[in-house]
Scaffold this motif. Sequence first.
Motif, PDB file in Angstrom:
ATOM      1  N   SER A  22       0.848  -1.182   0.000  1.00  0.00           N
ATOM      2  CA  SER A  22       0.000   0.000   0.000  1.00  0.00           C
ATOM      3  C   SER A  22       0.890   1.240   0.000  1.00  0.00           C
ATOM      4  N   GLN A  23       0.294   2.385  -0.298  1.00  0.00           N
ATOM      5  CA  GLN A  23       1.050   3.641  -0.228  1.00  0.00           C
ATOM      6  C   GLN A  23       1.553   3.880   1.188  1.00  0.00           C
ATOM      7  N   GLU A  24       0.751   3.527   2.149  1.00  0.00           N
ATOM      8  CA  GLU A  24       1.131   3.725   3.548  1.00  0.00           C
ATOM      9  C   GLU A  24       2.349   2.865   3.898  1.00  0.00           C
ATOM     10  N   SER A  27       5.490   4.332   2.017  1.00  0.00           N
ATOM     11  CA  SER A  27       5.920   5.612   2.597  1.00  0.00           C
ATOM     12  C   SER A  27       6.596   5.390   3.945  1.00  0.00           C
ATOM     13  N   LYS A  33       6.280  11.114   3.629  1.00  0.00           N
ATOM     14  CA  LYS A  33       4.855  11.234   3.881  1.00  0.00           C
ATOM     15  C   LYS A  33       4.049  10.533   2.790  1.00  0.00           C
ATOM     16  N   ARG A  34       2.927   9.946   3.211  1.00  0.00           N
ATOM     17  CA  ARG A  34       2.071   9.264   2.243  1.00  0.00           C
ATOM     18  C   ARG A  34       1.537  10.238   1.207  1.00  0.00           C
ATOM     19  N   SER A  35       1.243  11.457   1.616  1.00  0.00           N
ATOM     20  CA  SER A  35       0.727  12.458   0.677  1.00  0.00           C
ATOM     21  C   SER A  35       1.753  12.784  -0.403  1.00  0.00           C
ATOM     22  N   SER A  38       1.819   9.800  -2.823  1.00  0.00           N
ATOM     23  CA  SER A  38       0.632   9.824  -3.671  1.00  0.00           C
ATOM     24  C   SER A  38       0.760  10.890  -4.760  1.00  0.00           C
TER      25      SER A  38
END
Length: 269
Positions: A22-24, A27, A33-35, A38
């Motif tokens: 997952s992105q989480e 990261s 940071k996940r943001s 993304s």
Amino acid sequence: MNTPKIFFGSNLKFLRERKKMSQEELSFALEIKRSKLSAIENGQTKSPPFEDVINLSEYFKISIDSLLRIDLSRLGELKLRELEAGNDVYMMGGNLRVLAITVDKDNKENAEYVPIKAKAGYRAGLNDPEYVGTLPKFTLPNLPIGWTYRMFPTTGDSMLPIPEGSDVICRYIQDWGSIKPQTVCIVILKAEQDFVFKQVTLQNNGLLLESLNTQYQPYIVSVSDVLELWEFQRFVSETIPDISPDLQTIAKALREIQGDVTFIKEKSN
């Protein structure tokens, strides 16, 4: 000058999903940071910081140039594993040949057929996935897995007893230094309008190309004049090969003739 297409964001998403992360999770592993992750994947960050690019390159074990310039989703799993193993065209200074391939819906490599009408454009399009994608696909049972296969039409009688006009199935040779003497190959040459089907032997001054038909003289080509090598695996033909009799067959026939002559003589006496 045309602006080069950058695949960094889409490649990052592709590699992450390939690892089923997952992105989480990614990261967290990269300590960003996940943001931010993304935004990079979605193309919202046009110029990500150099340290992030380097970290992503090291994490996925793929060079920065490949992450930026190659659409990794167009490569098969075998080629991705080669890149991760360090066999990267940019990491190796451009000495390694990267083969353009196509994949099916399950991300498995296709086997392509190069028909007669496509031979003229093959040398110009062999590094272009879009061109390779236009070639017909074929399947054949019992081909060893883990290789890239392609089928080529042959012309001429230089490789008799393999019949003239056969289609030969070959596997791609990445490391030319690994081939054994007189390995039968389809050789794609820069200066030839046609492919050549020869026995190949690596020598100090180039590649020695020999025909199975001894009426044709061998010759040497420079390594720099060779675009691709494809090792022969099997062939498809409408013609049954004309196999010359071996010495044992000839000797047996002579003995039978001699026996017939002896029998006739004995009968006539």
